[in-house]
Design an enzyme around this catalytic site. Structure first.
Site, mmCIF file in Angstrom:
data_model
loop_
_atom_site.group_PDB
_atom_site.id
_atom_site.type_symbol
_atom_site.label_atom_id
_atom_site.label_comp_id
_atom_site.label_asym_id
_atom_site.label_seq_id
_atom_site.Cartn_x
_atom_site.Cartn_y
_atom_site.Cartn_z
ATOM 1 N N SER A 115 5.214 -7.857 -2.676
ATOM 2 C CA SER A 115 6.552 -7.376 -2.319
ATOM 3 C C SER A 115 6.627 -6.988 -0.847
ATOM 4 C CB SER A 115 6.894 -6.160 -3.184
ATOM 5 O OG SER A 115 8.061 -5.519 -2.725
ATOM 6 N N TYR B 147 5.346 2.290 -6.118
ATOM 7 C CA TYR B 147 5.462 0.869 -6.454
ATOM 8 C C TYR B 147 4.848 0.012 -5.347
ATOM 9 C CZ TYR B 147 7.605 -3.760 -6.687
ATOM 10 O OH TYR B 147 7.811 -5.117 -6.690
ATOM 11 N N LYS C 231 1.290 -2.458 -5.199
ATOM 12 C CA LYS C 231 1.259 -3.850 -4.754
ATOM 13 C C LYS C 231 0.248 -4.042 -3.627
ATOM 14 C CE LYS C 231 4.434 -5.823 -7.343
ATOM 15 N NZ LYS C 231 4.103 -6.921 -8.281
#
Length: 348
Positions: free
Chosen positions: A133, A157, A161
């Site tokens: 991402s 989040y 990643k």
């Protein structure tokens, strides 16, 4: 050739499954349906006029279920049709939820990935395309983000990643002559397949901008909120790089085929259009293309937002020979067609 697609029933996963089958790949899908729907893969079969799922082997299981992962690889080996590559989408993806509950994000996104890579290595499957991402980039990074721009996610989040990317980097460093890895850093996927049969079907209130717009258009949500109209942009609203989900899916195929054709290596690749669209522009284009009004209200800026985030996608174009084909107008038309035909998503 058989490919394992983790999280293959999700928004991006299902569109990629469609693209993989069209290119002649056999796929095995592992999905827990924690934030996806089994119906999406039935729709993939329908789009492709497949009368059964001979092209898709589907298993309901959590990515953290090491026993099931091993069974998938072992069964394929017994069938003399081993899994030779993995498209790894499985994971949780809400920034706000990750802030509220970071432990589950670390467990699912990082621990699940760790178990997957362990089993892959055990079965000599060392080609992986990882769903990363653009959230891994630092808030201080420049507008057009390159793969070597400053890294520094500001939420759990994004941190998970980045941690998976770092794990893959260490795995590659240890076995440079074996692993083929592509970390694909997405920008803002929107739209849907042009048939309107598959698209984004969030569980509960959407977190992403586009399903919020389409649900306002349907009257399911009263109004759309724009957070800040005083940003240093042309119209004062935030600018983002929106990419059609089918272009994104095709980017995964390009990455996989590049890895298969070349020597073992690890790549970090941005997938975006390289063009910015403001929130106000997105609303206006949506209204114009679909002949529908979107009630909206301006609110104050949100902490952590940036005025403009756009991909530099030159590496993807040069290395993968991939480039985005679909316009922002097509994104708005295809995404609205999906929502109109499926007002409740896959829950219809």
């Amino acid at each position: 050739m058989r490919v394992l697609v983790t999280g293959g029933a999700g928004f991006i996963g299902s569109h990629t499954c469609l693209s993989l089958i069209k290119k002649g790949y056999q796929i095995v899908v592992l999905d827990s349906y924690a934030n996806s729907h089994k119906e999406s893969l039935k729709r993939v079969n329908k789009i492709l006029n497949l009368k059964n799922s001979e092209k898709i082997k589907l298993f309901k299981a959590d990515i953290r279920n090491e026993e099931m992962l091993e069974k998938l690889f072992a069964d394929s080996k017994k069938e003399n049709n081993p899994i030779l590559a993995v498209m790894h989408f499985a994971g949780l993806k809400s920034v706000s939820e990750s802030i509220q509950n970071p432990m589950i994000y670390w467990d699912v996104n990082f621990n699940g990935s760790l178990k997957l890579f362990k089993i892959m290595d055990k079965f000599d499957c060392r080609t992986v395309v990882f769903s990363s991402s653009a959230t891994i980039y630092s808030l201080s990074s420049s507008t057009n983000l390159k793969e070597d721009s400053n890294i520094g996610p500001n939420n759990p989040y994004g941190e998970t990643k980045l941690a998976v990317e770092k794990l893959l980097q260490k795995m590659f460093a240890k076995q440079k002559n074996l692993w083929r890895i592509a970390n694909l850093r997405y920008f803002n996927p929107i739209g849907a397949h042009k048939s309107g049969l598959i698209g984004e079907s969030p569980l509960g209130l959407p977190n992403n901008i586009f399903p919020l717009i389409t649900q306002v258009a349907l009257g399911m949500i009263d109004k759309f909120f724009i957070f800040g109209n005083d940003w240093p942009t042309l119209d004062g609203t935030g600018v983002r790089d929106y990419i059609h989900v089918m272009d994104l899916a095709e980017g995964h195929i390009s990455a996989l085929e590049y890895l298969l054709k070349n020597e073992p290596q690890i790549l970090n690749i941005n997938l975006g259009t390289g063009k910015g669209t403001s929130v106000m522009e997105l609303i206006n284009i949506f209204q114009d293309i679909n002949k529908i009004k979107i009630p909206y209200e301006i609110k104050g800026r949100r902490v952590g937002d940036l005025p403009s985030v756009i991909a530099d996608n030159s590496l993807a174009i040069k290395c993968l020979k991939w480039f985005p084909k679909r316009t922002i107008q097509e994104m708005c038309a295809d995404g609205w067609k999906w929502q109109k035909l499926n007002p409740n998503g896959f829950k219809n």
